[in-house]
Design an enzyme around this catalytic site. Structure first.
Site, mmCIF file in Angstrom:
data_model
loop_
_atom_site.group_PDB
_atom_site.id
_atom_site.type_symbol
_atom_site.label_atom_id
_atom_site.label_comp_id
_atom_site.label_asym_id
_atom_site.label_seq_id
_atom_site.Cartn_x
_atom_site.Cartn_y
_atom_site.Cartn_z
ATOM 1 N N CYS A 1 121.894 38.988 108.534
ATOM 2 C CA CYS A 1 120.672 39.092 107.739
ATOM 3 C C CYS A 1 120.047 37.708 107.535
ATOM 4 O O CYS A 1 119.583 37.111 108.486
ATOM 5 C CB CYS A 1 121.002 39.808 106.425
ATOM 6 N N HIS B 1 124.495 44.762 108.062
ATOM 7 C CA HIS B 1 125.601 44.134 107.328
ATOM 8 C C HIS B 1 126.947 44.796 107.619
ATOM 9 O O HIS B 1 127.388 45.657 106.845
ATOM 10 C CB HIS B 1 125.335 44.271 105.815
ATOM 11 N N GLU C 1 129.813 43.638 107.112
ATOM 12 C CA GLU C 1 130.788 43.303 106.053
ATOM 13 C C GLU C 1 130.721 44.300 104.902
ATOM 14 O O GLU C 1 131.613 44.330 104.056
ATOM 15 C CB GLU C 1 130.571 41.859 105.568
#
Lengths: 220, 79
Positions: A86, A194, A196
């Site tokens: 991002c 994302h 994660e």
């Protein structure tokens, strides 16, 4: 695997990244503040999401010129695996480590949802545990994820396997639905979604986990 | 010396904010607008009194930070 998460003023996914790295690698990452000039030797560098420097001037523009990024650029150019998510992706394009630029979403809306994307390259150190063409679901949350590069650059990226991920459907106007790209050497990956935030079922899915596991496999 | 810098999107680069401005003006009844492009204006107060040196320095500032030449053009006025 020792890793570092670079923290800028306005980063807000640095802790998500740190939690994911610790859970998957078993080692707490080093958190490195942007005003540092140097940090311990690590096997993996992560640039987290957020709104560093309030997105002033252009997203990632200020961070890309911070003290710590001089060291990150040096290490990335020397081959250290470097991963930007991002805002981290925006920073990587602003440094020139990755080609192109991330512009305001074509429909001007902030997009915040789980999106389907396809794994376009499974040879890279970041994607080797995914199946070719695998469709995965990863959340996005961005206002400026509209990937732009001139058509020669896009042709080169596609031709040389540097497109790691594409959105299954257009969500932000990105050229050729590009969600994530690799540098020529394959040790730098930037992506808007994302992974994660998708590392275990409690978070809604674990499709992001394989990305970190791919890197671990490669590094041994 | 003052440097006045305009940063604009290159031709062919989609400018969604410009488009939104264009539509808003149209909706307000300003039907004479054929297109709108949005850019940035940056003003610098420079120590330098040497015009040529200032021009060179500001150009470098534009290339290295103020504009992203992948998507933007810039122009510099010194006075």
């Amino acid at each position: 695997m020792k890793s570092a998460v670079i923290v800028f003023p306005g980063s807000n996914c640095d802790r998500d990244m740190a939690v994911a790295l610790e859970k998957i690698t078993g080692t707490k990452p080093l958190m490195v503040w942007h005003q540092e000039y140097d940090f311990d030797k690590v096997d993996f560098i992560a640039l987290p999401g957020g709104f560093s420097y309030g997105d002033y001037l252009r997203c990632g523009a200020m961070s890309a010129r911070s003290h710590i990024m001089k060291e990150v650029i040096k290490r990335a150019e020397a081959g250290v695996p470097t991963f930007g998510v991002c805002n981290g992706f925006q920073i990587l394009t602003e440094t020139g480590l990755l080609p192109g630029a991330l512009m305001r979403n074509a429909n001007l809306h902030f997009v915040c949802k789980d999106v389907k994307m396809t794994v376009e390259n499974t040879d890279s150190m970041f994607t080797s545990t995914y199946a070719a063409g695998e469709e995965i679901t990863i959340p996005v949350a961005h206002h400026d994820g509209n990937y732009f590069a001139d058509s020669d650059t896009l042709d080169r990226l596609e031709g040389e396997g540097q497109v790691a991920f594409k959105y299954a459907e257009d969500i932000n106007g990105a050229q050729r639905r590009i969600a994530g790209i690799l540098n020529g050497k394959g040790n730098v990956l930037g992506m808007m979604p994302h992974p994660e935030r998708m590392i275990e079922p409690a978070l809604g899915g674990s499709d992001g986990r394989k990305l970190f596991e791919s890197v671990m496999n490669r590094l041994g | 010396m003052k440097a006045r810098i305009h940063v604009t999107l290159k031709n062919g680069v989609l400018d969604p904010q410009g488009k939104a401005i264009e539509h808003a003006l149209g909706n307000m009844g300003f039907d004479g607008v054929e297109a709108a492009r949005q850019g940035k204006y940056i003003e610098l107060d420079l120590k330098s009194t040497d015009r040529a040196a200032a021009e060179k320095e500001v150009d470098e500032m534009c290339r290295k930070l103020l504009a992203n030449t992948v998507i933007e053009n810039y122009s510099i006025d010194l006075e």
